[in-house]
Design a protein around this motif. Structure first.
Motif, PDB file in Angstrom:
ATOM      1  N   GLN A  59     -26.621   3.889  41.922  1.00  0.00           N
ATOM      2  CA  GLN A  59     -25.755   5.039  41.703  1.00  0.00           C
ATOM      3  C   GLN A  59     -26.439   6.066  40.807  1.00  0.00           C
ATOM      4  OE1 GLN A  59     -22.954   6.982  39.803  1.00  0.00           O
ATOM      5  NE2 GLN A  59     -23.370   7.785  41.845  1.00  0.00           N
ATOM      6  N   ALA A  60     -27.160   5.594  39.797  1.00  0.00           N
ATOM      7  CA  ALA A  60     -27.897   6.514  38.928  1.00  0.00           C
ATOM      8  C   ALA A  60     -28.964   7.279  39.715  1.00  0.00           C
ATOM      9  CB  ALA A  60     -28.546   5.749  37.783  1.00  0.00           C
ATOM     10  N   ALA A  61     -29.484   6.655  40.778  1.00  0.00           N
ATOM     11  CA  ALA A  61     -30.504   7.296  41.614  1.00  0.00           C
ATOM     12  C   ALA A  61     -29.901   8.233  42.644  1.00  0.00           C
ATOM     13  CB  ALA A  61     -31.354   6.237  42.310  1.00  0.00           C
ATOM     14  N   GLY A  62     -28.570   8.301  42.710  1.00  0.00           N
ATOM     15  CA  GLY A  62     -27.937   9.264  43.592  1.00  0.00           C
ATOM     16  C   GLY A  62     -27.178   8.700  44.774  1.00  0.00           C
ATOM     17  N   ARG A  88     -30.940   6.152  32.100  1.00  0.00           N
ATOM     18  CA  ARG A  88     -30.527   6.154  33.504  1.00  0.00           C
ATOM     19  C   ARG A  88     -29.014   5.979  33.630  1.00  0.00           C
ATOM     20  NH1 ARG A  88     -35.009   3.024  33.682  1.00  0.00           N
ATOM     21  NH2 ARG A  88     -33.955   1.070  34.180  1.00  0.00           N
ATOM     22  N   LEU A  89     -28.431   5.187  32.748  1.00  0.00           N
ATOM     23  CA  LEU A  89     -26.986   4.984  32.811  1.00  0.00           C
ATOM     24  C   LEU A  89     -26.223   6.281  32.587  1.00  0.00           C
ATOM     25  CD1 LEU A  89     -26.646   1.616  30.848  1.00  0.00           C
ATOM     26  CD2 LEU A  89     -26.467   1.951  33.315  1.00  0.00           C
ATOM     27  N   ALA A  90     -26.807   7.200  31.837  1.00  0.00           N
ATOM     28  CA  ALA A  90     -26.167   8.493  31.609  1.00  0.00           C
ATOM     29  C   ALA A  90     -26.057   9.293  32.899  1.00  0.00           C
ATOM     30  CB  ALA A  90     -26.946   9.284  30.564  1.00  0.00           C
ATOM     31  N   SER A  91     -26.826   8.894  33.934  1.00  0.00           N
ATOM     32  CA  SER A  91     -26.793   9.590  35.220  1.00  0.00           C
ATOM     33  C   SER A  91     -25.775   8.987  36.184  1.00  0.00           C
ATOM     34  CB  SER A  91     -28.182   9.555  35.871  1.00  0.00           C
ATOM     35  OG  SER A  91     -29.137  10.213  35.057  1.00  0.00           O
ATOM     36  N   GLY A 139     -35.198  -6.009  29.694  1.00  0.00           N
ATOM     37  CA  GLY A 139     -33.933  -6.561  29.212  1.00  0.00           C
ATOM     38  C   GLY A 139     -33.079  -5.571  28.452  1.00  0.00           C
ATOM     39  N   ALA A 140     -33.659  -4.443  28.045  1.00  0.00           N
ATOM     40  CA  ALA A 140     -32.899  -3.429  27.303  1.00  0.00           C
ATOM     41  C   ALA A 140     -31.955  -2.691  28.233  1.00  0.00           C
ATOM     42  CB  ALA A 140     -33.843  -2.445  26.638  1.00  0.00           C
ATOM     43  N   LEU A 141     -30.855  -2.188  27.684  1.00  0.00           N
ATOM     44  CA  LEU A 141     -29.966  -1.345  28.476  1.00  0.00           C
ATOM     45  C   LEU A 141     -30.691  -0.043  28.816  1.00  0.00           C
ATOM     46  CD1 LEU A 141     -26.562  -1.694  26.576  1.00  0.00           C
ATOM     47  CD2 LEU A 141     -27.139  -2.654  28.816  1.00  0.00           C
ATOM     48  N   PRO A 142     -30.757   0.332  30.084  1.00  0.00           N
ATOM     49  CA  PRO A 142     -31.445   1.580  30.470  1.00  0.00           C
ATOM     50  C   PRO A 142     -30.537   2.788  30.199  1.00  0.00           C
ATOM     51  CG  PRO A 142     -30.574   0.512  32.414  1.00  0.00           C
ATOM     52  CD  PRO A 142     -30.266  -0.403  31.257  1.00  0.00           C
ATOM     53  N   VAL A 143     -30.345   3.084  28.935  1.00  0.00           N
ATOM     54  CA  VAL A 143     -29.344   4.070  28.521  1.00  0.00           C
ATOM     55  C   VAL A 143     -29.587   5.428  29.187  1.00  0.00           C
ATOM     56  CG1 VAL A 143     -28.379   5.319  26.545  1.00  0.00           C
ATOM     57  CG2 VAL A 143     -28.914   2.880  26.349  1.00  0.00           C
ATOM     58  N   ALA A 176     -22.245   3.436  27.364  1.00  0.00           N
ATOM     59  CA  ALA A 176     -23.394   4.247  27.795  1.00  0.00           C
ATOM     60  C   ALA A 176     -23.143   4.986  29.100  1.00  0.00           C
ATOM     61  CB  ALA A 176     -24.628   3.359  27.942  1.00  0.00           C
ATOM     62  N   ILE A 177     -22.120   4.587  29.853  1.00  0.00           N
ATOM     63  CA  ILE A 177     -21.817   5.206  31.151  1.00  0.00           C
ATOM     64  C   ILE A 177     -20.724   6.256  30.942  1.00  0.00           C
ATOM     65  CG2 ILE A 177     -20.956   4.782  33.479  1.00  0.00           C
ATOM     66  CD1 ILE A 177     -22.076   1.914  33.193  1.00  0.00           C
ATOM     67  N   PRO A 178     -20.942   7.479  31.366  1.00  0.00           N
ATOM     68  CA  PRO A 178     -20.020   8.573  31.032  1.00  0.00           C
ATOM     69  C   PRO A 178     -18.562   8.327  31.407  1.00  0.00           C
ATOM     70  CG  PRO A 178     -22.070   9.454  31.898  1.00  0.00           C
ATOM     71  CD  PRO A 178     -22.145   7.979  32.069  1.00  0.00           C
TER      72      PRO A 178
END
Length: 270
Positions: free
Chosen positions: A102-105, A197-200, A191-195, A227-229
Motif C-alpha cells: 500500500q505504501a508503494a501505491g 514508508r509507513l507515512a505513505s 526489524g525496525a519499523l519502516p516509519v 506511524a500510519i496516518p
C-alpha cells in the motif's frame, strides 16, 4: 485454483470465495492459500474473499532472485483479478507485505494487519540480525528442517513442541516451504519499523494485536499504528500468534463493511 501472471512472468495461484466487496488475505511465513481457507470461508458470506499462494509457495511459481518489489507486483496482479481497488488483511509477515504494497501505491480501500513481526529497539535489531545470519547459514547448508525449527522457535514454541511437530504429517509441507523463510526475513528488513514508508500508507488501517502476546509485541503494534496516518489499534483478548479465525472474522467483517464504515468515518477520523 486460478492463476495470474506477475509482472516478471511468475505464475501466482489464487482462489475466490463468496460475493461482495473484494478482500485479499495475505498469509504469513510458511503459509499458503490453504492456511487462510478457514478465515476466508467465514468472510465469504459478505465479501469476495481471495486467498493466494505467495511466491515460492504451493501452486505459485518462484521467479528469482527474490525482491520485495516482486512480491508487491504479485499482490498487485492478484488485486487486478479481484477488481482493482481491494481491501487487505495481512497476518504477521503478510501484514508487513500488505503495508509495503500500500505504501508503494497499491490501490487499497481498507487495510488490516495482525502483529507484523517487526523487532524495533537495540535488543530487537541485534536479535533479528543474529536470526537472519543463522537462517541463511542453515539454508545455505541445505538444512531446511533446521531452518523451519529456527523459525518456530522464534515464534515462541518450546523445543518439545517442535520435536512433536517433526513427527507430524504436516512437517514435510513446512520443510518444503523453508526457502521462503528467507523471503519473509528480507521483507522485514533489519526489524525496525519502516516509519518513513509507513507515512505513505493512505488506506484507513486497523492494526490488531493479540492480548496474550508479549508486551514487546503489543508495544510494537501500538508504535506501528502511531506511524500510519489513518490507523487505529485494537487488541483481541486471549489471542496469540495462533490467531483464531472465528475471533478475527467478525472484527474484519465490521471493518471491511464499507457501508457501515462510511457512516462513521468522519467521526472516527484521526
Amino acid at each position: 485454483m486460478d492463476e495470474t501472471l506477475s509482472r516478471d512472468g511468475t505464475s501466482i495461484a489464487y482462489r475466490r470465495r463468496g460475493d461482495g466487496p473484494p478482500v485479499i488475505l495475505v498469509g504469513g511465513a510458511l503459509g499458503t492459500a490453504a492456511t487462510e481457507a478457514p478465515l476466508a470461508t467465514l468472510l465469504a458470506s459478505r465479501f469476495t474473499v481471495v486467498t493466494y499462494d505467495r511466491r515460492g509457495r504451493g501452486a505459485s511459481g518462484d521467479g528469482g532472485p527474490y525482491a520485495v518489489r516482486r512480491e508487491i507486483e504479485d499482490l498487485a496482479a492478484v488485486a487486478a483479478r479481484a477488481g482493482g481497488r481491494v481491501s487487505l488483511f495481512g497476518m504477521l509477515s503478510g501484514g508487513a507485505l500488505a503495508l509495503e504494497a500500500q505504501a508503494a501505491g497499491l490501490p487499497v480501500d481498507l487495510l488490516a494487519v495482525y502483529d507484523p513481526p517487526y523487532t524495533p529497539g537495540a535488543a530487537g535489531l541485534l536479535y533479528k540480525s543474529r536470526c537472519t545470519a543463522q537462517l541463511h547459514r542453515l539454508l545455505s547448508q541445505g538444512d531446511r528442517d533446521g531452518a523451519v525449527a529456527l523459525y518456530l522457535s522464534r515464534t515462541g514454541l518450546p523445543g518439545t513442541t517442535i520435536a512433536r511437530m517433526r513427527q507430524a504429517p504436516m512437517w514435510p509441507g513446512l520443510v518444503a516451504l523453508a526457502h521462503t523463510l528467507a523471503y519473509d526475513d528480507t521483507l522485514l528488513g533489519d526489524g525496525a519499523l519502516p516509519v518513513g514508508r509507513l507515512a505513505s500508507v493512505t488506506a484507513r488501517t486497523l492494526v490488531v494485536s493479540g492480548g496474550s502476546g508479549s508486551a514487546g509485541t503489543r508495544a510494537t503494534t501500538l508504535a506501528l499504528a502511531a506511524a500510519i496516518p489513518r490507523a487505529r489499534h485494537r487488541t483481541l483478548t486471549g489471542q496469540t500468534r495462533e490467531l483464531a479465525p472465528q475471533v478475527i472474522a467478525p472484527v474484519l467483517a465490521e471493518f471491511f463493511a464499507r457501508d457501515v464504515f462510511a457512516g462513521r468515518a468522519t467521526a472516527e477520523a484521526p
